[in-house]
Design a protein around this motif. Sequence first.
Motif, PDB file in Angstrom:
ATOM      1  N   PHE A 258       0.850  -1.191   0.000  1.00  0.00           N
ATOM      2  CA  PHE A 258       0.000   0.000   0.000  1.00  0.00           C
ATOM      3  C   PHE A 258       0.886   1.242   0.000  1.00  0.00           C
ATOM      4  CE2 PHE A 258      -2.757  -3.303   1.661  1.00  0.00           C
ATOM      5  CZ  PHE A 258      -3.928  -3.072   0.956  1.00  0.00           C
ATOM      6  N   THR A 259       0.803   2.016  -1.077  1.00  0.00           N
ATOM      7  CA  THR A 259       1.585   3.233  -1.229  1.00  0.00           C
ATOM      8  C   THR A 259       0.657   4.437  -1.109  1.00  0.00           C
ATOM      9  OG1 THR A 259       1.318   3.592  -3.611  1.00  0.00           O
ATOM     10  CG2 THR A 259       2.912   1.909  -2.926  1.00  0.00           C
ATOM     11  N   PRO A 260       1.203   5.648  -0.921  1.00  0.00           N
ATOM     12  CA  PRO A 260       0.341   6.832  -0.883  1.00  0.00           C
ATOM     13  C   PRO A 260      -0.489   7.014  -2.145  1.00  0.00           C
ATOM     14  CG  PRO A 260       2.520   7.342  -0.022  1.00  0.00           C
ATOM     15  CD  PRO A 260       2.600   5.965  -0.593  1.00  0.00           C
ATOM     16  N   ASP A 261       0.006   6.497  -3.284  1.00  0.00           N
ATOM     17  CA  ASP A 261      -0.742   6.590  -4.548  1.00  0.00           C
ATOM     18  C   ASP A 261      -1.914   5.631  -4.595  1.00  0.00           C
ATOM     19  OD1 ASP A 261       0.901   8.516  -5.577  1.00  0.00           O
ATOM     20  OD2 ASP A 261       2.095   7.147  -6.786  1.00  0.00           O
ATOM     21  N   GLY A 262      -1.749   4.457  -3.951  1.00  0.00           N
ATOM     22  CA  GLY A 262      -2.741   3.391  -4.019  1.00  0.00           C
ATOM     23  C   GLY A 262      -2.054   2.044  -3.915  1.00  0.00           C
ATOM     24  N   PRO A 263      -2.810   0.951  -3.906  1.00  0.00           N
ATOM     25  CA  PRO A 263      -2.204  -0.384  -3.778  1.00  0.00           C
ATOM     26  C   PRO A 263      -1.341  -0.744  -4.984  1.00  0.00           C
ATOM     27  CG  PRO A 263      -4.569  -0.435  -3.323  1.00  0.00           C
ATOM     28  CD  PRO A 263      -4.278   0.896  -3.914  1.00  0.00           C
ATOM     29  N   LEU A 264      -0.246  -1.433  -4.711  1.00  0.00           N
ATOM     30  CA  LEU A 264       0.654  -1.936  -5.741  1.00  0.00           C
ATOM     31  C   LEU A 264       0.790  -3.436  -5.515  1.00  0.00           C
ATOM     32  CD1 LEU A 264       4.166  -0.415  -6.598  1.00  0.00           C
ATOM     33  CD2 LEU A 264       3.704  -2.844  -6.668  1.00  0.00           C
ATOM     34  N   ALA A 265       0.422  -4.231  -6.507  1.00  0.00           N
ATOM     35  CA  ALA A 265       0.484  -5.687  -6.371  1.00  0.00           C
ATOM     36  C   ALA A 265       1.413  -6.265  -7.427  1.00  0.00           C
ATOM     37  CB  ALA A 265      -0.910  -6.302  -6.509  1.00  0.00           C
ATOM     38  N   VAL A 276       0.023  -4.838 -10.947  1.00  0.00           N
ATOM     39  CA  VAL A 276      -1.199  -4.039 -10.856  1.00  0.00           C
ATOM     40  C   VAL A 276      -0.857  -2.865  -9.945  1.00  0.00           C
ATOM     41  CG1 VAL A 276      -3.649  -3.964 -10.283  1.00  0.00           C
ATOM     42  CG2 VAL A 276      -2.624  -6.112 -11.058  1.00  0.00           C
ATOM     43  N   TRP A 277      -0.769  -1.666 -10.520  1.00  0.00           N
ATOM     44  CA  TRP A 277      -0.330  -0.468  -9.788  1.00  0.00           C
ATOM     45  C   TRP A 277      -1.464   0.549  -9.859  1.00  0.00           C
ATOM     46  CZ3 TRP A 277       5.058   2.144 -10.989  1.00  0.00           C
ATOM     47  CH2 TRP A 277       5.379   3.023  -9.955  1.00  0.00           C
ATOM     48  N   CYS A 278      -2.141   0.749  -8.746  1.00  0.00           N
ATOM     49  CA  CYS A 278      -3.293   1.647  -8.695  1.00  0.00           C
ATOM     50  C   CYS A 278      -2.834   3.063  -8.336  1.00  0.00           C
ATOM     51  CB  CYS A 278      -4.316   1.157  -7.671  1.00  0.00           C
ATOM     52  SG  CYS A 278      -4.887  -0.526  -7.982  1.00  0.00           S
ATOM     53  N   CYS A 279      -3.233   4.027  -9.130  1.00  0.00           N
ATOM     54  CA  CYS A 279      -2.827   5.411  -8.895  1.00  0.00           C
ATOM     55  C   CYS A 279      -3.817   6.341  -9.587  1.00  0.00           C
ATOM     56  CB  CYS A 279      -1.408   5.649  -9.403  1.00  0.00           C
ATOM     57  SG  CYS A 279      -1.117   5.131 -11.109  1.00  0.00           S
ATOM     58  N   SER A 280      -3.641   7.625  -9.413  1.00  0.00           N
ATOM     59  CA  SER A 280      -4.552   8.589 -10.035  1.00  0.00           C
ATOM     60  C   SER A 280      -4.479   8.453 -11.554  1.00  0.00           C
ATOM     61  CB  SER A 280      -4.182  10.010  -9.616  1.00  0.00           C
ATOM     62  OG  SER A 280      -2.946  10.388 -10.189  1.00  0.00           O
ATOM     63  N   HIS A 281      -5.525   8.944 -12.208  1.00  0.00           N
ATOM     64  CA  HIS A 281      -5.554   8.860 -13.674  1.00  0.00           C
ATOM     65  C   HIS A 281      -4.347   9.590 -14.279  1.00  0.00           C
ATOM     66  CE1 HIS A 281      -9.453   7.147 -13.189  1.00  0.00           C
ATOM     67  NE2 HIS A 281     -10.056   8.278 -12.869  1.00  0.00           N
ATOM     68  N   ALA A 282      -4.011  10.747 -13.722  1.00  0.00           N
ATOM     69  CA  ALA A 282      -2.901  11.523 -14.273  1.00  0.00           C
ATOM     70  C   ALA A 282      -1.575  10.789 -14.095  1.00  0.00           C
ATOM     71  CB  ALA A 282      -2.844  12.900 -13.605  1.00  0.00           C
ATOM     72  N   GLU A 283      -1.382  10.196 -12.916  1.00  0.00           N
ATOM     73  CA  GLU A 283      -0.150   9.453 -12.676  1.00  0.00           C
ATOM     74  C   GLU A 283      -0.070   8.227 -13.579  1.00  0.00           C
ATOM     75  OE1 GLU A 283       2.777   9.721 -10.135  1.00  0.00           O
ATOM     76  OE2 GLU A 283       2.112  11.488 -11.238  1.00  0.00           O
ATOM     77  N   ALA A 284      -1.175   7.545 -13.758  1.00  0.00           N
ATOM     78  CA  ALA A 284      -1.178   6.364 -14.623  1.00  0.00           C
ATOM     79  C   ALA A 284      -0.822   6.749 -16.056  1.00  0.00           C
ATOM     80  CB  ALA A 284      -2.535   5.687 -14.571  1.00  0.00           C
ATOM     81  N   LYS A 285      -1.386   7.846 -16.529  1.00  0.00           N
ATOM     82  CA  LYS A 285      -1.075   8.308 -17.894  1.00  0.00           C
ATOM     83  C   LYS A 285       0.409   8.648 -18.009  1.00  0.00           C
ATOM     84  CE  LYS A 285      -2.547  11.702 -21.368  1.00  0.00           C
ATOM     85  NZ  LYS A 285      -1.207  12.229 -21.680  1.00  0.00           N
ATOM     86  N   ARG A 286       0.934   9.356 -16.997  1.00  0.00           N
ATOM     87  CA  ARG A 286       2.345   9.717 -17.027  1.00  0.00           C
ATOM     88  C   ARG A 286       3.228   8.472 -17.027  1.00  0.00           C
ATOM     89  NH1 ARG A 286       6.463  10.285 -13.529  1.00  0.00           N
ATOM     90  NH2 ARG A 286       5.173   9.626 -11.765  1.00  0.00           N
ATOM     91  N   ARG A 287       2.889   7.497 -16.199  1.00  0.00           N
ATOM     92  CA  ARG A 287       3.711   6.293 -16.101  1.00  0.00           C
ATOM     93  C   ARG A 287       3.600   5.417 -17.344  1.00  0.00           C
ATOM     94  NH1 ARG A 287       2.060   5.667  -9.733  1.00  0.00           N
ATOM     95  NH2 ARG A 287       3.869   6.802  -8.918  1.00  0.00           N
TER      96      ARG A 287
END
Length: 448
Positions: A258-265, A276-287
């Motif tokens: 569990f990261t500040p961005d969201g769960p990372l599995a 599976v890396w859960c994060c904000s839409h903007a962060e996901a687009k950037r990554r």
Amino acid sequence: MTHAQAPTFAMSATAATLTSPATPAATVDKPPTRRFDVAIVGAGPVGTTLALMLAQRAPQLRIALVDGRGAQAGYDDPRTLALSHGSREILARAGAWPHSGSGLDSTPIQHIHVSQARRFGSTEIDYLDHHVPALGYVVRYGALMRALDAAMSRVPARIEHAPSSLDAASSQDAPGLHHFRPVRAIALRQDSQQVTITLCTTLDDQAHTLHATLVVNAEGGLFESQTARPRARDYGQTALVGFVTCERPRIGWAWERFTPDGPLALLPQENGYALVWCCSHAEAKRRREMDDASFLAELHAAFGDRMGRFTSVAARAGFPLGMNALGQVVDGRVAAIGNAAQTLHPVAGQGLNLGLRDAFDLCDTLVRDARASTSPHGVPGPAALTAFARRRRADRGLTIRITDLLPRVFGIDAAPVALLRGMALASLDLLPPVKTAFARQMMFGQRG
């Protein structure tokens, strides 16, 4: 992960319509109407598993499986699925995962490590403590669909490309499994006696009709394609998925961080890990748009050094996340299971597992009702669906609450909340009965 995108039913007491564009009824003479005891709309893992178990346990039933996709579309689906040990047992009963031999191509999960990034608190779940060969298994969607289709060839079944086949009049009363592929359900209407399903195919411009005593909607789709249901939450996140390799992989280990961005599995798969890396839409687009080296460095910073550097990444994609659940899974003669009943956050990987438990319990309830039925051929009635809804209430309710609460609670980055979370994780190792109860819920759910 969730099931493949598909149209969904909007259920009501007297009628239901699919959200996909309707095909107008034909003006020419209508072909013979086909009649079935149970019609299952949606032939993904959940719908196909239900059809197989029903065909095996109640061979007297006339079962229609309405499949909107061709076989190859399912085989080519690149997604990765996490199946619990309980789901393996269900698939074994359906004939898709034999206990003898290698069975379905999969990677076992024998240990699960749960932690929070840059904060105190972690716990480990070990398969030996729970007397199972593995806590779960990682499989490819396409491999699962191939195994289910292979099981289909071992039950009395016929594949039909249109409900108006030439021998429809002679075959409509034949028991067994009738698999319509590729045929889309575009609308349904129910009355006190039956459910009428309107279908269309890619082979002609006609609208075809099926009548069924009961209908099961297993055509759920992804969160982004669904209409809002009574219990809904948009997490404002994207699940960024992909496949990664690392320097020091640990065989059989799955990681939930569990990261500040969201769960990372990270789920063990073949010679690497499904991410599976859960994060904000903007962060996901950037990554998604980062070069591989930068992405892997950022992933290493978020995950830590437990398996060394990440060395490669492939097949990055993103899926918006949300919870979207029906308040009631049964409406008269129509029941919803799997993603048609509830779409969940992927934390703890419970979406498909809950759907397979839906299928198992519905099959069992229908078979019991059929055996007690006074009808000549032992056909289950609407009372069976009411019993199914009651049977599923505890497991469904608890699983939805857990998967909704975890990402929200672990998403709060305040120090006091993080400390309480860390204490809760650490306490699982000090309270074995609580840890066992949690692990068994993830593997088997609540029995109703």
